[in-house]
Design an enzyme around this catalytic site. Structure first.
Site, PDB file in Angstrom:
ATOM      1  N   GLU A 232      -4.062  -6.918   2.912  1.00 26.46           N
ATOM      2  CA  GLU A 232      -2.815  -7.467   3.436  1.00 26.46           C
ATOM      3  C   GLU A 232      -2.664  -8.967   3.198  1.00 26.46           C
ATOM      4  OE1 GLU A 232      -4.721  -5.319   5.006  1.00 26.46           O
ATOM      5  OE2 GLU A 232      -3.453  -3.562   5.289  1.00 26.46           O
TER       6      GLU A 232
ATOM      7  N   HIS B 233      -1.848   1.503  16.335  1.00 26.00           N
ATOM      8  CA  HIS B 233      -0.604   1.942  15.704  1.00 26.00           C
ATOM      9  C   HIS B 233       0.545   1.820  16.692  1.00 26.00           C
ATOM     10  CE1 HIS B 233      -3.657   3.983  13.228  1.00 26.00           C
ATOM     11  NE2 HIS B 233      -2.789   3.867  12.260  1.00 26.00           N
TER      12      HIS B 233
ATOM     13  N   ASP C  84       0.910  -3.358  13.058  1.00 29.16           N
ATOM     14  CA  ASP C  84      -0.421  -3.723  13.575  1.00 29.16           C
ATOM     15  C   ASP C  84      -1.288  -4.389  12.507  1.00 29.16           C
ATOM     16  OD1 ASP C  84      -0.796  -1.958  16.396  1.00 29.16           O
ATOM     17  OD2 ASP C  84       0.730  -1.305  14.981  1.00 29.16           O
ATOM     18  N   TYR C  85      -1.090  -4.009  11.242  1.00 29.42           N
ATOM     19  CA  TYR C  85      -1.938  -4.556  10.180  1.00 29.42           C
ATOM     20  C   TYR C  85      -1.396  -5.856   9.610  1.00 29.42           C
ATOM     21  CZ  TYR C  85      -3.703  -0.019  11.110  1.00 29.42           C
ATOM     22  OH  TYR C  85      -4.185   1.059  11.780  1.00 29.42           O
TER      23      TYR C  85
ATOM     24  N   GLU D  80       0.838  -1.201   0.000  1.00 27.17           N
ATOM     25  CA  GLU D  80       0.000   0.000   0.000  1.00 27.17           C
ATOM     26  C   GLU D  80       0.879   1.259   0.000  1.00 27.17           C
ATOM     27  OE1 GLU D  80      -2.174  -0.961   3.545  1.00 27.17           O
ATOM     28  OE2 GLU D  80      -2.757  -2.871   2.642  1.00 27.17           O
TER      29      GLU D  80
ATOM     30  N   GLN E  51       1.974  -2.005   5.689  1.00 26.03           N
ATOM     31  CA  GLN E  51       2.241  -0.600   6.030  1.00 26.03           C
ATOM     32  C   GLN E  51       2.662  -0.403   7.487  1.00 26.03           C
ATOM     33  OE1 GLN E  51      -0.836   2.587   5.120  1.00 26.03           O
ATOM     34  NE2 GLN E  51       0.620   2.745   3.439  1.00 26.03           N
TER      35      GLN E  51
END
Ligand SMILES: Cc1ncc(C[n+]2csc(CCOP(=O)(O)OP(=O)(O)O)c2C)c(N)n1
Ligand SMILES: [Mg+2]
Length: 804
Positions: free
Chosen positions: A526, A593, A551-552, A495, A548
């Protein structure tokens, strides 16, 4: 017979035409017989679990006909007929899989590591190097999680697009011929309910890659009917909007009944032409399939299917329908009866051969142990007990390795006080057997080839005399630039990675320089970004896939854990996907985050390297190391590090950071502090303040969490300081718990400790937002100072008086 099929077959002589159909029918019948006998083997206890391809035979014959050398399949546990039709599965191998035979020659699909029904072909030679994928049909190793095969499928298809469109890769290679290869996916109707299916489906439409997804639709997902699975109970109906038309590129969609042999062959031919030539993705919705024996050996479908449905399934059984169709053309039932009889005989013989082959070595081991126990018992005071064990083992007709070894190990306990040559023999036998079997069950979590990442030597960064300080993201960008120019097979995507060169500009300007395929923007997806990387890495490319923020990663974590991290293990070293996952984390802001959950990551990703560089020089070095080897890894860069100044090395692209090696960044004598990532900055500050009160701490950067400290340098430090502190920003017992176990148990450091080892971590909840949220959620300089001070107070209360 359909028109196209008639046209095709006119090219064959009648004899050839008939031969081909009967050949296919034979495969269908052999496959069905395997399913029937396979179920019986489980129900009689010879195998543990069975999941078979009965009721899905005929469409797989059609798919196999269109499947060419160089093509790839990413499918699921129903595909035994396809595997037989492409010549990659024999009946004997089918049973070897069911019995979990650990000899890869007998059971080439997983050497018994996977349940039967999970298939693969070998893409690596004995030495771990690539085979020529163009000279074989390629099957990526199956996994059990429903739809888990979808993300990888996207990458397998994308690789063809890359090979077709990047000139530098067009030179003859062993992976692709001008991108003509199709990635074939198979999935059950119910599994299309999974997010992975929809995510992958959309992404392939966006990317326009040569991918053909076949949905084997039997109206059920175990006991749950289509009504609860799919809107309108019809997957192709709801995906109609993806159909390509004058308004835009999209999919070609086919709908066909799974029992209609000739129509299926037409459809698969058309589909492969579209995908191969135009790189347009295709959906083939194969309807009206059945499951004559129910879902798996765990239950029976009579429990949840109505009388009418069961009756319908008998009538629409694809093999029965194919038989009717053949009779409508050839009118000679004798031939079919003879094929059916022969298939029964052949499968029965294959089953027996597989069983005997599987048992052979175990029976040898059983005999050896019976013999050893007899000998050892002669002189033993515990003779009756040992003989009892021996006799129990002797009565077992079809022994397991577990029964043999456990008998031997229990017998050895009776000999603790005795010394004899026989006892030594028994000890040696147990040790050897354990070693041999540990290779069968525990090998290949990581590469065992010479090129494995741990062997890549360190090359230190070097600097000009008048070294320039730059924003660290520039250092990283220069290194990626160097990587992209050195390795034509490297692709970086994720991304915001393309046009703006990632959210922190570590790739600024590189899309312009290397093109939109090599430095690419991806949709927000993701799991399939991970899959894209896995599939491309399986086909000889070197993807760097970006998530990115750490956390993701959770969206992609399932696929990394289930697919990538298990790949080498589940394929017993016969497949690899050297994907590098790039992300940034640590010390961010707020609940989603905060970038801290390293414990969760390292526990789910055994089989990958997990690297936590403390700055961008270290990070760049890790990329360089990984590209010299062929193993998958996750690199977590420090989000707050991109704007910090670092010295610009003059050997960009050449220097490497070694894997599994810690670095002592400050020497000290009172206490060893192990930390990593952004927390190190906090630790370094606290250590300066501790020095002011006379506490001399040694600081070690773990750098690589998986693997951790292969040289046991932390142990050496503890031998000097006799005290251990582990500091990170994960939850209590997270990555710090892992490090504690590594240091105390694996390195045996407990014996050198004079104080209780302590961990300094974040709170159990996620991080509250803002400066104060961070201060009260994660360890601060004061926290580190006070905890270490308190530790020293306990040691020397007079010198270090209580603060509180
Ligand atoms: C993620 C996940 N959830 C649940 C399961 C358990 N499970 C195995 S197969 C299956 C049903 C799949 O049905 P379908 O996709 O229609 O394939 P079929 O077995 O009917 O061919 C389920 C729920 C699983 N393997 N993975
Ligand atoms: Mg189904």
């Amino acid at each position: 017979m359909s028109e196209k099929f008639a046209e095709e077959t006119q090219k064959l002589s009648y004899k050839e035409f008939k031969k081909e159909i009967l050949h296919d029918y034979n495969i269908a019948v052999v496959s069905r017989e395997c399913s029937i006998l396979g179920r019986r083997e489980v129900l009689t206890g010879k195998a543990k679990f069975g999941i078979f391809g009965g009721g899905k035979e005929v469409p797989q014959l059609a798919m196999a006909k269109a499947f060419k050398n160089g093509d790839w399949r990413s499918g699921y546990y129903r595909d035994q007929t396809f595997m037989m039709a492409i010549g990659k599965l024999t009946a004997e191998q089918f049973f070897a899989g069911l019995y979990a035979h650990t000899d890869i020659k007998a059971e080439p699909h997983a050497a018994g590591r996977q349940m039967g029904g999970h298939f693969m072909t070998h893409t690596l030679n004995e030495d771990g190097n690539w085979k020529n994928q163009l000279q074989q049909k390629n099957v990526s190793a199956d996994i059990s999680p429903t739809a888990g095969q979808m993300p990888r499928l996207l990458g397998l298809a994308q690789a063809s697009k890359i090979y077709r469109n990047i000139d530098a890769l067009k030179k003859t290679n062993t992976f692709s011929e001008n991108g003509n290869e199709i990635a074939w996916g198979t999935i059950g109707n119910a599994s299309t309910s999974e997010g992975h299916f929809f995510e992958t489906f959309n992404a392939a439409g966006v990317l326009q890659v040569p991918m053909i997804i076949s949905v084997w639709d039997d109206d059920y997902g175990i006991s749950v009917p289509a009504k609860y699975q799919t809107t309108k109970e019809n997957i192709s109906e709801i995906l109609k909007g993806f159909q390509r038309d004058e308004n835009g590129k999209g999919y070609e969609i086919f709908i066909v009944n799974g029992w209609d042999y000739s129509k299926l062959i037409d459809v698969y031919n058309q589909a492969s032409t579209v995908a191969r030539n135009e790189h347009t993705p295709v959906l083939i919705h194969v309807k009206e399939l059945t499951q004559p024996q129910g879902h798996s050996t765990s239950g029976s479908h009579e429990r949840y299917k109505s009388e009418e449905r069961l009756d319908w399934e008998i009538k629409h059984d694809c093999n029965t329908k194919m038989r009717e169709w053949i009779l409508s053309i050839f009118e000679n039932e004798e031939e079919l009866i003879s094929i059916e009889k022969e298939a029964k005989k052949q499968v029965n013989a294959a089953k027996r051969a597989a069983w005997n082959n599987y048992l052979h070595d175990i029976i040898q081991a059983q005999k050896q142990i019976l013999n050893l126990l007899k000998n050892v018992s002669e002189k033993s005071e515990n003779k009756p007990f040992i003989l009892k064990l021996k006799n129990e083992l002797a009565t077992i007709k079809d022994p397991s390795k577990k029964e043999v070894l456990s008998t031997a190990r229990r017998a050895l306990r009776y000999l603790i006080d005795e010394n004899s040559a026989e006892r030594t023999q028994l000890q040696h036998w147990i040790e050897n057997y354990n070693k041999e079997q540990s290779y069968n069950y525990n090998s290949h979590l990581y590469s065992e080839a010479k090129s494995n990442a741990k062997t890549i030597k360190e090359v230190k960064p070097t600097y000009n005399e008048n070294v320039t300080l730059v924003d660290a993201r520039v250092l990283l960008k220069n290194n990626f630039d160097s990587i992209l120019s050195r390795y034509e097979e490297v692709l970086i995507f994720g991304e915001d990675v393309g046009e703006i060169g990632d959210v922190n500009q570590g790739l600024e300007g590189l899309q312009e320089k290397y093109g939109k395929l090599r430095v690419a923007d991806s949709g927000i997806r993701e799991a399939s970004i991970m899959g894209q990387g896995i599939g491309m890495a399986m086909r000889g490319l070197r993807p760097i896939a970006e998530i990115q923020y750490l956390d993701y990663l959770l969206y992609g974590l399932q696929i990394l854990s289930d697919d990538l991290a298990t790949l080498r293990y589940r394929s017993v070293g016969k497949q690899k996907a050297p994907l590098i996952v790039r992300t940034r984390g640590h010390r961010l802001e707020g609940i989603w985050h905060s970038g801290s959950h390293m414990g969760a990551v390292i526990h789910l990703l055994r089989g990958m390297y997990i690297l936590t560089p403390r700055n961008m020089t270290k990070a760049a070095g890790f990329y360089n190391t990984l590209l010299k080897s062929d193993e998958p890894a996750l690199i977590v860069e420090n989000l707050n590090g991109y704007r910090l100044k670092e010295k610009l090395p003059n050997n960009i692209g050449d220097f490497t950071t070694p894997i599994g090696v810690v670095e002592t960044i400050k020497e000290g004598s009172d206490v060893t502090i192990v930390s990593y990532g952004s927390t190190l900055k906090i630790v370094e500050e606290a250590v300066k303040e501790l020095a002011q009160v006379g506490i001399d701490a040694e600081v070690i950067d773990a750098q690589t969490l998986l693997p951790f400290d292969l040289n046991h340098d932390v142990l050496k430090s503890i031998q000097k300081t006799n005290r251990l502190v582990i500091a990170d920003e994960d939850v209590p017992g997270g990555a710090s718990g892992y490090l504690l176990n590594e240091i105390l148990n694996t390195q045996n450091a407990y014996q050198y400790l004079d104080s209780k080892p302590i961990t300094i971590t974040a709170k159990s909840h996620r991080t509250a937002y803002g400066t104060d949220g961070d201060y009260f959620s994660k360890p601060s300089i004061e926290d580190v100072f006070e905890k270490i001070y308190a530790l020293m107070h306990e040691v020397d209360p007079d010198t270090y008086k209580k603060i509180y």
